[in-house]
Scaffold this motif. Structure first.
Motif, mmCIF file in Angstrom:
data_model
loop_
_atom_site.group_PDB
_atom_site.id
_atom_site.type_symbol
_atom_site.label_atom_id
_atom_site.label_comp_id
_atom_site.label_asym_id
_atom_site.label_seq_id
_atom_site.Cartn_x
_atom_site.Cartn_y
_atom_site.Cartn_z
ATOM 1 N N ASP A 212 -18.657 13.782 3.788
ATOM 2 C CA ASP A 212 -17.200 13.782 4.046
ATOM 3 C C ASP A 212 -16.521 12.731 4.797
ATOM 4 O O ASP A 212 -15.590 13.075 5.286
ATOM 5 N N LEU A 213 -17.241 11.545 4.964
ATOM 6 C CA LEU A 213 -16.582 10.439 6.039
ATOM 7 C C LEU A 213 -15.468 10.018 5.098
ATOM 8 O O LEU A 213 -14.402 9.771 5.767
ATOM 9 N N TYR A 214 -15.302 9.928 3.793
ATOM 10 C CA TYR A 214 -14.259 9.546 3.014
ATOM 11 C C TYR A 214 -14.236 10.429 1.742
ATOM 12 O O TYR A 214 -15.085 10.972 1.313
ATOM 13 N N ARG A 215 -12.684 10.817 1.538
ATOM 14 C CA ARG A 215 -12.455 11.588 0.304
ATOM 15 C C ARG A 215 -11.277 10.941 -0.307
ATOM 16 O O ARG A 215 -10.666 10.139 0.099
ATOM 17 N N PHE A 216 -11.316 11.260 -1.586
ATOM 18 C CA PHE A 216 -9.986 10.826 -2.536
ATOM 19 C C PHE A 216 -8.845 11.801 -2.176
ATOM 20 O O PHE A 216 -9.056 12.918 -1.937
ATOM 21 N N LEU A 217 -7.688 11.227 -2.045
ATOM 22 C CA LEU A 217 -6.657 12.022 -1.526
ATOM 23 C C LEU A 217 -6.287 13.071 -2.724
ATOM 24 O O LEU A 217 -5.803 14.166 -2.483
ATOM 25 N N ASN A 218 -6.569 12.646 -3.748
ATOM 26 C CA ASN A 218 -6.072 13.753 -5.191
ATOM 27 C C ASN A 218 -7.360 13.791 -5.906
ATOM 28 O O ASN A 218 -8.162 12.633 -6.049
ATOM 29 N N HIS B 175 -12.306 10.405 7.112
ATOM 30 C CA HIS B 175 -12.628 11.757 7.957
ATOM 31 C C HIS B 175 -11.264 11.642 9.219
ATOM 32 O O HIS B 175 -11.140 10.569 9.905
ATOM 33 N N PRO B 176 -10.909 12.711 9.448
ATOM 34 C CA PRO B 176 -9.774 12.650 10.653
ATOM 35 C C PRO B 176 -10.488 12.355 12.074
ATOM 36 O O PRO B 176 -9.801 11.826 12.766
ATOM 37 N N GLU B 177 -11.764 12.180 12.271
ATOM 38 C CA GLU B 177 -12.322 11.692 13.533
ATOM 39 C C GLU B 177 -12.393 10.328 13.470
ATOM 40 O O GLU B 177 -12.721 9.533 14.480
ATOM 41 N N ASP C 40 -8.313 4.995 11.235
ATOM 42 C CA ASP C 40 -7.860 5.166 9.921
ATOM 43 C C ASP C 40 -6.600 6.457 9.646
ATOM 44 O O ASP C 40 -6.205 6.809 8.597
ATOM 45 N N ILE C 41 -6.464 6.793 10.938
ATOM 46 C CA ILE C 41 -5.363 8.099 10.777
ATOM 47 C C ILE C 41 -4.122 7.579 10.171
ATOM 48 O O ILE C 41 -3.636 6.544 10.726
ATOM 49 N N GLY C 42 -3.387 8.173 9.177
ATOM 50 C CA GLY C 42 -2.119 7.754 8.688
ATOM 51 C C GLY C 42 -2.383 6.711 7.778
ATOM 52 O O GLY C 42 -1.352 5.867 7.377
ATOM 53 N N LYS C 43 -3.538 6.258 7.359
ATOM 54 C CA LYS C 43 -3.709 5.035 6.427
ATOM 55 C C LYS C 43 -4.503 5.505 5.086
ATOM 56 O O LYS C 43 -5.064 6.547 5.002
ATOM 57 N N VAL C 44 -4.425 4.526 4.398
ATOM 58 C CA VAL C 44 -4.903 4.887 2.852
ATOM 59 C C VAL C 44 -5.803 3.439 2.435
ATOM 60 O O VAL C 44 -5.170 2.547 2.607
ATOM 61 N N ALA C 45 -6.505 3.806 1.782
ATOM 62 C CA ALA C 45 -7.477 2.506 1.130
ATOM 63 C C ALA C 45 -7.383 2.833 -0.554
ATOM 64 O O ALA C 45 -7.156 3.927 -0.978
ATOM 65 N N LEU C 46 -7.210 1.807 -1.084
ATOM 66 C CA LEU C 46 -7.150 1.758 -2.526
ATOM 67 C C LEU C 46 -8.573 1.478 -3.482
ATOM 68 O O LEU C 46 -9.301 0.352 -3.033
ATOM 69 N N GLN C 47 -8.941 2.067 -4.212
ATOM 70 C CA GLN C 47 -10.144 2.005 -5.154
ATOM 71 C C GLN C 47 -9.888 1.995 -6.642
ATOM 72 O O GLN C 47 -9.173 2.973 -7.099
ATOM 73 N N ARG C 48 -10.586 1.335 -7.237
ATOM 74 C CA ARG C 48 -10.592 1.403 -8.497
ATOM 75 C C ARG C 48 -12.250 1.023 -9.044
ATOM 76 O O ARG C 48 -12.544 -0.265 -8.762
ATOM 77 N N GLY C 49 -12.583 1.911 -9.600
ATOM 78 C CA GLY C 49 -14.007 1.643 -10.052
ATOM 79 C C GLY C 49 -14.875 1.536 -9.132
ATOM 80 O O GLY C 49 -14.829 2.293 -7.944
#
Length: 810
Positions: free
Chosen positions: A501-507, A557-559, A563-572
């Motif tokens: 659960d370190l990272y998750r997709f926003l949707n 992850h909120p901890e 990266d609070i308030g930030k987003v990363a972009l991934q494709r494939g």
């Protein structure tokens, strides 16, 4: 050197020159009592013809390996061996462990020979092996640092924690085995065996019991065991691992203490549960533990690295697959400590992370390990080498304000030489087998022959991966038979960017991967991340995998405070970054709203052909009262992270803001920001003192500073000038102090001058004292002056430098 060895090498060389050069197939491995549950398909059984990977493999062969050998010659790494062999006299030059770089490049050259048997490269390797034979002592010792200008037997093994003899020898064993497997020539293997025999004789229960400071020899000894079948090499690898974390080991002068967490020597390896210390040492150790566990069946090792792997996947893995947050010790930080601007993510650590995760897959047959391997491969590892093959990153940060560029070489060149050996091995991670069943792990066009327990199965892949999720596989078993083909369905295609659960997709994304066999859609069972397709296979059968590749937003992850308030972009499998050339020169001031529409398209003329992500962001500006506020729209373009830093230095971020508070706003038009600013000396960044980014502390690595290092005890100054006069009455200074990490301290004293009507500098009449406190603004108030210039004068402490993070003039 003995005449016999020279004649042997010369005979090989003559046959090469006469055109009779041919390579053997990989030598048969020795019979082993135990091994991994899943077996890899060797790289030499995989013929890659891929639009993405073939150019990189060819660049490594044609550019990186020859370039690395050239740099090894220019920096005396090779002449150190020549001096040790008595070819000419001279002192050792360079870092004491430079031998390892030569071995790593030789290993890469051997791999490349398997694919392209170049006569001149084979001759060059023969020359180096001949020199190394001459440099080796009669008892098998080979380490040039203690062999020049003459042999120094009293110094060898004197400090294996720091001087890295065993680390170098481990790389020698790996290179020697690779050379033997590709060529069938035992000359280099004999050198390695003589060295390993000596190591086994010196380090054992009866003599020396201290473990190496930098792990690697454990991997090399296991490879030597695989090549020769001599179990003492496996026993020695296990011995070195088992000695870690045991107080009272016997060193050169009696019992020694533990090296500590930095070298993973704080407790026995089977009792370790967290990833600590130097990340390359750690990942090499975990790789060695996996090898020893597989070859001995010792499950206590497996239990330990399972727990450590979970610690990394849960709390210490960068979204790029990199590991190692802290530059001070080139290693792991605490849980969720994942800074971006100061991320270390050493290229060697990424390669080691791939080694480790591949071994974990071979042990468990679980796709989650290949998911991390793939993430690291396409992002953190590939970032470490330029597209031209002759520029390198040592650290791989996830954010830059323009201070990062790839370098042609390093004094400590572990990363370039590691890249040279790693790139040609990549095809070996694509396929595996267990019994009669086959695994398809990575997607790249080409052919492979998988020799299972009872069949030879040829697989032909056709794909445009990583830009397209469509993969066609033609199956051609030598004989018609029933078996399973396990095709990996990447975690990112199952709404899991990482196996934690370190990272998750926003949707969530509803569309699933589609599997077709001979044109008809099937619904295979998903086992440990693989689509298991079991049937009676015959020549001409086909598999089509269709993986949707939408643009995905990733949040941490909120901890992970960074990266609070930030987003990363991934494709494939590819992570993206915003870089300055595509975004009007700045990216850290941009915010991508969660509602912004994102699209992707392939641009053949950009960065050797890449798919980019585009959309509309908002420019965030700081208001005069200090708050960030999103302003006008600005179109943005994101490129693959691995491709950044090819078009000059400037801003870059993998984690753009999704809220105004997370951006680095365009500064408000304050007196400080609008001033023309000059300084007596600049180290790091002059503009950082007026970027209006308030630090968390005086040692906040995420906030850049102006410092005067290496100046110490000097008088320095900073001038602020305007094109018209202003009434000013105070200045606030936030001092930079990196106690514990560097040589900057708060200054001895400071004061402020103003420019009078005659253009002369005069001291202001201060009404409050000049303070030099850490972790806060130091504000001085003075009688209001009408001026077009202020000058900040700073007296550094004797023997110390100093610096400033932020200045506010009011």
């Amino acid at each position: 050197m003995t005449a016999k060895r020279i004649l042997t090498i010369s005979a090989i060389s003559v046959s090469l020159l006469l055109g009779s050069f041919s390579l053997t197939t990989a030598q048969e491995a020795a019979e082993l009592e135990s091994d991994y549950n899943v077996k890899p398909v060797p790289f030499n059984k995989v013929n890659v013809g891929d639009a993405f990977w073939t150019p990189r493999l060819e660049t490594n062969r044609q550019v990186t390996i020859p370039y690395a050998f050239q740099k090894c010659e220019e920096t005396d790494r090779i002449s150190n061996f020549e001096k040790a062999a008595g070819l000419f006299e001279g002192e050792h030059k360079g870092i004491y462990f430079n031998d390892s770089d030569v071995y790593k490049v030789m290993e890469g050259a051997a791999y490349s020979l398997q694919v392209n048997p170049e006569t001149m490269m084979r001759l060059y390797l023969d020359k180096l092996i001949n020199i190394m034979y001459g440099a080796q002592w009669d008892d098998g010792y080979l380490y040039t640092f203690f062999s020049t200008p003459e042999k120094q037997p009293e110094k060898r093994w004197r400090n294996i924690e720091a001087e890295h003899e065993l680390y170098c020898m481990g790389h020698m064993y790996e290179a020697a085995v690779a050379h033997y497997q590709v060529t069938g020539d035992e000359s280099f293997l004999d050198i390695a065996k003589a060295s390993a025999d000596l190591v086994c004789d010196v380090f054992n229960d009866q003599r020396r019991t201290d473990p190496p400071g930098h792990q690697e020899i454990e991997i090399g000894l296991c490879r030597l065991y695989r090549a020769t079948g001599d179990k003492k090499y496996l026993d020695e690898a296990k011995f070195f691992l088992d000695q870690r974390g045991r107080p009272g080991n016997r060193g050169p002068d009696g019992n020694i203490g533990l090296y500590g967490k930095y070298s993973q020597d704080h407790k026995p390896v089977v009792e370790q549960t967290r990833a600590y210390g130097h990340s390359v040492r750690a990942a090499y150790m975990y790789t060695g533990m996996a090898d020893v566990a597989a070859l001995t069946g010792d499950m206590s090792y497996v239990n330990a690295i399972d727990t450590i792997w979970k610690d990394v996947a849960d709390t210490k893995l960068y979204i790029t697959g990199g590991i190692g947050a802290a530059g001070g010790h080139e290693g792991f930080g605490g849980a969720y400590e994942l800074p971006n601007l100061t991320a270390y993510c050493e290229t060697c650590a990424s390669i080691a992370n791939i080694f480790w995760n591949h071994r974990m897959f071979l042990m468990r047959g679980d796709a989650k390990y290949i998911d991390i391997l793939e993430r690291t491969l396409y992002n953190a590892a590939l970032s470490g080498i330029s597209m031209n093959g002759d520029r390198f990153f040592y650290p791989n940060p996830l954010e830059s304000t323009g201070q990062h560029q790839r370098s042609p070489w390093f004094g400590c060149a572990c990363c370039p030489s590691n890249v040279a050996r790693f790139i040609p091995s990549i095809p070996g991670y694509a396929y595996a087998f267990k019994g009669e069943n086959v695994y398809v792990n990575l997607f790249m066009s080409g052919e492979a022959v998988v020799a299972t327990d009872n069949n030879n199965v040829k697989l032909t892949q056709t794909t445009r991966y990583p830009w397209s999720g469509k993969v066609d596989i033609t199956v051609e078993p030598e004989k018609r038979d029933k078996f399973s083909i396990f095709v990996r369905i990447p975690g990112w295609a199952r709404n899991k960017p990482v196996p934690s659960d370190l990272y998750r997709f926003l949707n969530e994304f509803d569309a699933q991967a589609v599997v077709k066999v001979n044109g008809r859609q099937v619904e295979p069972n998903i086992e440990k991340g693989y689509a298991r397709i079991e049937r009676e296979w015959q020549a001409g059968d086909t598999i089509r995998l269709e993986i949707p590749m939408p643009v995905r937003r990733v949040i941490a992850h909120p901890e992970v405070e960074e990266d609070i308030g930030k987003v990363a972009l991934q494709r494939g499998p590819v992570m993206y970054c915003l870089e300055w050339p595509d975004n009007d020169g700045k990216v850290l001031n941009l915010m991508i709203p969660d509602t912004a529409e994102l699209s992707s398209d392939f641009r053949r003329d950009l960065l050797n052909g890449v798919t980019v992500i585009t959309g509309n962001a908002k420019v965030v500006r700081r208001t005069v009262d200090g708050g960030p506020k999103p302003g006008e729209k600005q179109a943005f373009t994101a490129i693959p992270y691995y491709a950044w830093a090819h078009r000059g230095a400037g801003e870059m971020t993998v984690w753009p803001a999704r809220t105004p508070e997370a951006a680095k706003p365009e500064p408000a038009p304050t007196l400080t920001y609008n001033s023309k600013t000059t300084a007596s000396f600049v180290h790091v960044s002059l503009n950082s003192i007026k970027d209006q980014v308030e630090p968390k502390s005086s040692n906040d690595g995420s906030a850049l500073q102006l410092d005067f290092w290496p100046h110490k005890g000097t008088e320095e100054w900073i001038e602020f000038e305007w094109d018209k006069k202003h009434g000013v009455s105070s200045m606030k200074v936030y001092w930079f102090d990196d106690t514990g990490a560097g040589e900057c301290r708060v200054p001895e004293s400071w004061n402020v001058d103003y420019r009078d009507e005659n253009g002369q500098w005069r001291p202001v009449n201060n009404t409050t004292p000049y303070t030099v406190e850490k972790d806060t603004f130091n504000k001085v108030e003075f009688e209001t002056v009408e001026t077009d210039g202020l000058k900040l004068n700073i007296k550094l402490q004797e023997d110390w430098s100093s610096g400033i993070i932020e200045v506010v003039i009011e």
